[in-house]
Design a protein around this motif. Structure first.
Motif, mmCIF file in Angstrom:
data_model
loop_
_atom_site.group_PDB
_atom_site.id
_atom_site.type_symbol
_atom_site.label_atom_id
_atom_site.label_comp_id
_atom_site.label_asym_id
_atom_site.label_seq_id
_atom_site.Cartn_x
_atom_site.Cartn_y
_atom_site.Cartn_z
ATOM 1 N N THR A 52 0.833 -1.202 0.000
ATOM 2 C CA THR A 52 0.000 0.000 0.000
ATOM 3 C C THR A 52 0.864 1.248 0.000
ATOM 4 N N SER A 53 1.837 1.253 0.899
ATOM 5 C CA SER A 53 2.708 2.421 1.005
ATOM 6 C C SER A 53 3.518 2.616 -0.266
ATOM 7 N N SER A 54 4.053 1.519 -0.799
ATOM 8 C CA SER A 54 4.862 1.622 -2.009
ATOM 9 C C SER A 54 4.038 2.101 -3.194
ATOM 10 N N GLY A 55 2.782 1.624 -3.263
ATOM 11 C CA GLY A 55 1.954 1.974 -4.403
ATOM 12 C C GLY A 55 1.457 3.403 -4.377
ATOM 13 N N ALA A 56 1.103 3.907 -3.184
ATOM 14 C CA ALA A 56 0.485 5.224 -3.093
ATOM 15 C C ALA A 56 1.467 6.333 -2.746
ATOM 16 N N ALA A 57 2.486 6.025 -1.939
ATOM 17 C CA ALA A 57 3.353 7.077 -1.405
ATOM 18 C C ALA A 57 4.063 7.859 -2.497
ATOM 19 N N ALA A 58 4.586 7.163 -3.498
ATOM 20 C CA ALA A 58 5.324 7.851 -4.564
ATOM 21 C C ALA A 58 4.425 8.851 -5.292
ATOM 22 N N ALA A 59 3.177 8.424 -5.552
ATOM 23 C CA ALA A 59 2.242 9.315 -6.239
ATOM 24 C C ALA A 59 1.902 10.520 -5.379
ATOM 25 N N TYR A 60 1.697 10.300 -4.079
ATOM 26 C CA TYR A 60 1.332 11.398 -3.190
ATOM 27 C C TYR A 60 2.474 12.397 -3.027
ATOM 28 N N VAL A 61 3.704 11.896 -2.938
ATOM 29 C CA VAL A 61 4.861 12.791 -2.827
ATOM 30 C C VAL A 61 5.007 13.619 -4.104
ATOM 31 N N LYS A 62 4.846 12.973 -5.244
ATOM 32 C CA LYS A 62 4.968 13.671 -6.527
ATOM 33 C C LYS A 62 3.914 14.755 -6.673
ATOM 34 N N GLU A 63 2.687 14.488 -6.191
ATOM 35 C CA GLU A 63 1.601 15.446 -6.321
ATOM 36 C C GLU A 63 1.663 16.560 -5.276
ATOM 37 N N GLY A 64 2.547 16.421 -4.281
ATOM 38 C CA GLY A 64 2.729 17.473 -3.298
ATOM 39 C C GLY A 64 1.838 17.385 -2.086
ATOM 40 N N PHE A 65 1.190 16.230 -1.868
ATOM 41 C CA PHE A 65 0.317 16.096 -0.706
ATOM 42 C C PHE A 65 1.082 15.645 0.537
ATOM 43 N N ALA A 66 1.896 14.602 0.417
ATOM 44 C CA ALA A 66 2.584 14.040 1.579
ATOM 45 C C ALA A 66 3.686 14.971 2.079
ATOM 46 N N ASN A 67 3.801 15.071 3.403
ATOM 47 C CA ASN A 67 4.862 15.852 4.041
ATOM 48 C C ASN A 67 5.973 14.881 4.451
ATOM 49 N N VAL A 68 6.996 14.791 3.639
ATOM 50 C CA VAL A 68 8.054 13.797 3.851
ATOM 51 C C VAL A 68 8.826 14.083 5.128
ATOM 52 N N ARG A 69 9.083 15.348 5.444
ATOM 53 C CA ARG A 69 9.851 15.670 6.651
ATOM 54 C C ARG A 69 9.090 15.260 7.910
ATOM 55 N N VAL A 70 7.788 15.501 7.939
ATOM 56 C CA VAL A 70 6.983 15.067 9.081
ATOM 57 C C VAL A 70 6.994 13.546 9.181
ATOM 58 N N GLY A 71 6.824 12.876 8.034
ATOM 59 C CA GLY A 71 6.808 11.425 8.037
ATOM 60 C C GLY A 71 8.094 10.807 8.556
ATOM 61 N N MET A 72 9.227 11.294 8.105
ATOM 62 C CA MET A 72 10.503 10.736 8.539
ATOM 63 C C MET A 72 10.788 11.034 10.007
ATOM 64 N N PHE A 73 10.377 12.213 10.459
ATOM 65 C CA PHE A 73 10.566 12.559 11.870
ATOM 66 C C PHE A 73 9.743 11.640 12.774
ATOM 67 N N LEU A 74 8.474 11.439 12.439
ATOM 68 C CA LEU A 74 7.602 10.614 13.272
ATOM 69 C C LEU A 74 7.939 9.130 13.165
ATOM 70 N N GLU A 75 8.576 8.722 12.070
ATOM 71 C CA GLU A 75 8.939 7.312 11.908
ATOM 72 C C GLU A 75 9.968 6.853 12.936
ATOM 73 N N ILE A 76 10.713 7.770 13.511
ATOM 74 C CA ILE A 76 11.659 7.378 14.564
ATOM 75 C C ILE A 76 10.916 6.681 15.692
ATOM 76 N N ALA A 77 9.778 7.266 16.099
ATOM 77 C CA ALA A 77 8.995 6.696 17.195
ATOM 78 C C ALA A 77 8.248 5.442 16.758
ATOM 79 N N THR A 78 7.645 5.455 15.566
ATOM 80 C CA THR A 78 6.841 4.307 15.148
ATOM 81 C C THR A 78 7.704 3.071 14.879
ATOM 82 N N THR A 79 8.902 3.267 14.370
ATOM 83 C CA THR A 79 9.783 2.125 14.106
ATOM 84 C C THR A 79 10.185 1.436 15.406
ATOM 85 N N LEU A 80 10.523 2.221 16.420
ATOM 86 C CA LEU A 80 10.862 1.636 17.725
ATOM 87 C C LEU A 80 9.673 0.865 18.289
#
Length: 278
Positions: free
Chosen positions: A58-86
């Motif tokens: 799901t993430s692989s299929g949709a994320a690239a399109a959302y980033v390209k279209e300017g909807f996803a906030n990559v900096r927020v996602g990577m910052f919050l992933e520190i907590a979710t990965t742990l």
């Protein structure tokens, strides 16, 4: 059921799950796991393993399109992933000691919470003032609107980061993307606009799932013959959902999604408490 018929059924259900998960940011796993477990009789551990694969798809299929279209906030996602990965790694280690009946009951509770949240979203607030921590981390952003770019300021960064650990814990424990908690944290706590929250959640859930998928694989919970049709179906559905996001009637979609997962939640809780699931 014949192998071909089983695979086609799994593919169709996964495609629907991927489509809804892509549009709402909740991830297809909240539908894939109960469908495999309740309707097709798959052991819950193998269903969760296949669900993790579907979440990554799901993430692989949709994320690239959302980033390209300017909807996803990559900096927020990577910052919050520190907590979710742990949290995801910790949750995956708990699957070997938590009984299946408890997993089903917890899963049902998460589904009910997801259904409730999908009906109680707050309106987008793009007038909030900048927050110093968000400014230092460069988390503020913009997304395409009908009249051009809409700028927003991220709020309550620390509270959102803390909730993300719980989201990761549920992801690893239940084999889902825990998109509901991610969207809640970003939409209601951090006041990130809904479409940005859902698209950023889609970007994040694959990373969270990948953090715990290795542990599921090492324990033999990922069966390729089951995971393959799930992955292909969810990938097809998520790509279709990404194309329909801009013009989607989110309120109507929320109602349908809440009804489906509400019924699945009741069935999961019943099976966990009184259905004899071990």
């Amino acid at each position: 059921m014949h192998v071909l018929a089983f695979s086609l059924t799994v593919f169709a259900a996964s495609a629907l799950a991927g489509f809804l998960g892509s549009l709402t940011g909740l991830g297809g796993g909240v539908i894939v796991t109960p469908v495999l477990t309740l309707l097709l009789g798959v052991d819950i551990h193998y269903a969760m393993g296949a669900s993790l694969v579907s979440v990554i798809a799901t993430s692989s299929g949709a994320a690239a399109a959302y980033v390209k279209e300017g909807f996803a906030n990559v900096r927020v996602g990577m910052f919050l992933e520190i907590a979710t990965t742990l949290g995801a790694v910790a949750g995956a280690h708990l699957t070997a000691v938590v009984p299946a009946s408890a997993l089903a009951t917890i899963f049902g509770g998460v589904l009910l919470y997801s259904a409730w949240h999908s009906l109680h979203a707050l309106p987008d607030d793009v007038t909030a003032p900048p927050v110093p921590l968000a400014v230092r981390l460069q988390l503020d952003g913009s997304y395409p609107g009908p009249q051009g770019l809409v700028r927003y300021h991220v709020q309550r960064v620390k509270a959102g980061f803390s909730l993300m650990f719980s989201a990761g814990l549920l992801s690893g424990l239940l084999g889902i993307g825990s998109g509901a908690m991610k969207v809640i944290a970003m939409d209601q706590l951090m006041h990130i606009p809904f479409k940005v929250s859902t698209t950023t959640s889609n970007f994040m859930i694959g990373v969270t799932a990948a953090a715990s998928a290795g542990i599921y694989l090492s324990r033999g919970y990922i069966e390729p013959r089951l995971a393959m049709p799930v992955m292909l179906g969810v990938l097809a559905g998520s790509l279709a959902g990404a194309r329909h996001l801009a013009g989607a009637q989110i309120r109507s979609l929320r109602l349908v999604f809440a009804g489906v997962i509400g019924l699945l939640a009741a069935e999961m809780i019943y099976n966990g408490l009184w259905g004899g699931m071990k």
